[in-house]
Write an enzyme that holds these catalytic residues in place. Structure first.
Site, PDB file in Angstrom:
ATOM      1  N   LYS A 118      -3.572  -9.497  -0.162  1.00  0.00           N
ATOM      2  CA  LYS A 118      -2.823  -9.203  -1.390  1.00  0.00           C
ATOM      3  C   LYS A 118      -1.562 -10.036  -1.527  1.00  0.00           C
ATOM      4  O   LYS A 118      -1.216 -10.514  -2.614  1.00  0.00           O
ATOM      5  CB  LYS A 118      -2.504  -7.707  -1.420  1.00  0.00           C
ATOM      6  CG  LYS A 118      -1.639  -7.241  -2.576  1.00  0.00           C
ATOM      7  CD  LYS A 118      -0.152  -7.125  -2.226  1.00  0.00           C
ATOM      8  CE  LYS A 118       0.090  -6.189  -1.071  1.00  0.00           C
ATOM      9  NZ  LYS A 118       1.531  -6.151  -0.685  1.00  0.00           N
ATOM     10  N   LYS A 120     -11.672  -8.874   8.338  1.00  0.00           N
ATOM     11  CA  LYS A 120     -11.044  -7.744   7.650  1.00  0.00           C
ATOM     12  C   LYS A 120     -11.912  -6.493   7.746  1.00  0.00           C
ATOM     13  O   LYS A 120     -13.040  -6.464   7.244  1.00  0.00           O
ATOM     14  CB  LYS A 120     -10.814  -8.105   6.181  1.00  0.00           C
ATOM     15  CG  LYS A 120     -10.120  -7.036   5.366  1.00  0.00           C
ATOM     16  CD  LYS A 120      -8.670  -6.888   5.749  1.00  0.00           C
ATOM     17  CE  LYS A 120      -7.954  -5.905   4.828  1.00  0.00           C
ATOM     18  NZ  LYS A 120      -6.573  -5.657   5.247  1.00  0.00           N
ATOM     19  N   LYS A 158       2.846 -11.460   5.270  1.00  0.00           N
ATOM     20  CA  LYS A 158       3.863 -11.399   4.223  1.00  0.00           C
ATOM     21  C   LYS A 158       4.801 -12.604   4.320  1.00  0.00           C
ATOM     22  O   LYS A 158       5.193 -13.196   3.304  1.00  0.00           O
ATOM     23  CB  LYS A 158       4.645 -10.088   4.324  1.00  0.00           C
ATOM     24  CG  LYS A 158       3.812  -8.845   4.055  1.00  0.00           C
ATOM     25  CD  LYS A 158       4.604  -7.575   4.295  1.00  0.00           C
ATOM     26  CE  LYS A 158       3.836  -6.339   3.856  1.00  0.00           C
ATOM     27  NZ  LYS A 158       2.511  -6.210   4.473  1.00  0.00           N
ATOM     28  N   GLY A 216       0.801  -1.216   0.000  1.00  0.00           N
ATOM     29  CA  GLY A 216       0.000   0.000   0.000  1.00  0.00           C
ATOM     30  C   GLY A 216       0.835   1.267   0.000  1.00  0.00           C
ATOM     31  O   GLY A 216       0.485   2.259  -0.638  1.00  0.00           O
ATOM     32  N   ASN A 217       2.000   1.231   0.697  1.00  0.00           N
ATOM     33  CA  ASN A 217       2.823   2.435   0.773  1.00  0.00           C
ATOM     34  C   ASN A 217       3.530   2.733  -0.538  1.00  0.00           C
ATOM     35  O   ASN A 217       4.087   3.812  -0.718  1.00  0.00           O
ATOM     36  CB  ASN A 217       3.864   2.304   1.891  1.00  0.00           C
ATOM     37  CG  ASN A 217       5.007   1.397   1.504  1.00  0.00           C
ATOM     38  OD1 ASN A 217       4.779   0.229   1.163  1.00  0.00           O
ATOM     39  ND2 ASN A 217       6.214   1.903   1.545  1.00  0.00           N
TER      40      ASN A 217
END
Length: 322
Positions: free
Chosen positions: A219, A132, A281, A12-13
């Site tokens: 994601k 979420k 991640k 996102g960043n």
């Protein structure tokens, strides 16, 4: 010799920094800064598939929906359409800026952005356990009313006292539409942008028809699934930290530059990596290498080209670096 194929997951960043409002100008500038780091991979002959997050963007669309309903009595879009909307928006920004960057560096590659559907199991237990958080924060009476009217599930919002926020399921990604086409296009040298925001979650019903699910797919897990499905060699997650850390931001913090599957799994099971940030991640990276990928790398979004940064996960240690 066949070129290596890499999947690059933009966090996102990479598009929107935490202290920004999210204007298109800000997102464009961030996108350019991030994409510049992919040039060295292209110059080294890599074929690329790019995925991206969409958390802030889909959250904004949901809040726009809510405002439209309250002020103009507009019909709100369902969540799957909101995910598709942001895939198109972000895919366009990545494609346009990447084409300009390639031109500046004298590189010729086609760039293709796709609105992507990701297949999930309609019996996934996660569908019965929404976790979420999405959309705006409501007060308790508003949340109760929406829960009754729309069947939404709400949980208390820890960031705002007295606030409640909608939660949706996050099912596990199993496959994605056009996977064979994406692999062929990428191996032909085309840069493909796919499964943005984890993809639009869908399932196949008893008639064989595609049906949407109100949910959000992680994601990074979706990107790892793409990498496995297209038999990619390498998997990169670009985020807001340059390394994986043990005991992040604690007195015992330790930088982890090289990890094998066994040690990473041990750390994960011990709770060394925080849920909601690094742990998902790590799971994505482990899935990729376990399924046959050569290596997974986690690094800061603008540090990909600098080999001094980044943490690498492989099935076995390549040498005595531990």
């Amino acid at each position: 010799m066949e070129k290596k194929l890499a999947v690059i997951a933009l966090g996102g960043n990479a598009l929107l920094r935490g202290n920004q409002k999210g204007t298109i100008e800000e997102q464009n500038a961030n996108t350019i800064d991030t994409l510049e780091n992919l040039v060295y991979l292209i110059k080294e002959g890599y074929n690329l598939i790019i995925s991206h997050g969409n958390g802030p963007q889909v959250g904004n669309v949901l809040m726009d929906n809510a405002a439209g309903v309250e002020k103009y009595d507009n019909a709100a879009m369902p969540l799957d359409v909101c995910v598709a909307f942001t895939q198109g928006q972000i895919g366009y920004m990545i494609e346009r800026n990447l084409r300009n960057i390639l031109k500046e560096h004298g590189l010729q590659r086609n760039v293709i952005s796709m609105v992507s559907q990701v297949i999930v199991d309609k019996n996934d237990p996660a569908l019965q356990n929404p976790t979420k958080r999405v959309g705006k924060i409501y007060m308790k009476d508003e949340a109760d009313k929406l829960a009754q009217e729309k069947g939404w599930v709400f949980k208390e919002e820890i960031k705002v006292e007295g606030g409640w926020r909608r939660v949706v399921p996050s099912p596990d990604p199993k496959d994605f539409m056009n996977a064979d086409l994406v692999e062929r296009l990428a191996r032909e040298g085309n840069i493909v942008i796919t499964t943005g925001g984890g993809g639009i979650p869908v399932y196949i019903d008893e008639k064989g028809d595609i049906q949407p699910i109100e949910g959000v797919i992680d994601k990074d897990l979706a990107s790892a699934m793409v990498g496995t499905r297209v038999k990619a060699d390498e998997f990169y997650i670009l985020t807001d930290v340059p390394y994986i850390y043990k005991d992040y931001k604690k007195p015992t913090e330790k930088k982890l530059e090289f990890l094998d599957y066994a040690d990473t799994m041990k750390y994960l099971e011990e709770g060394v990596f925080a849920e909601g940030s690094m742990a998902p991640k790590i799971r994505a990276c482990l899935r990729f290498v376990k399924a046959g990928g050569q290596k997974s790398v986690i690094t800061e979004a603008t540090k990909l080209e600098d080999r001094r940064y980044g943490s690498k996960i492989t099935m076995e240690y390549e040498d005595d670096r531990r």
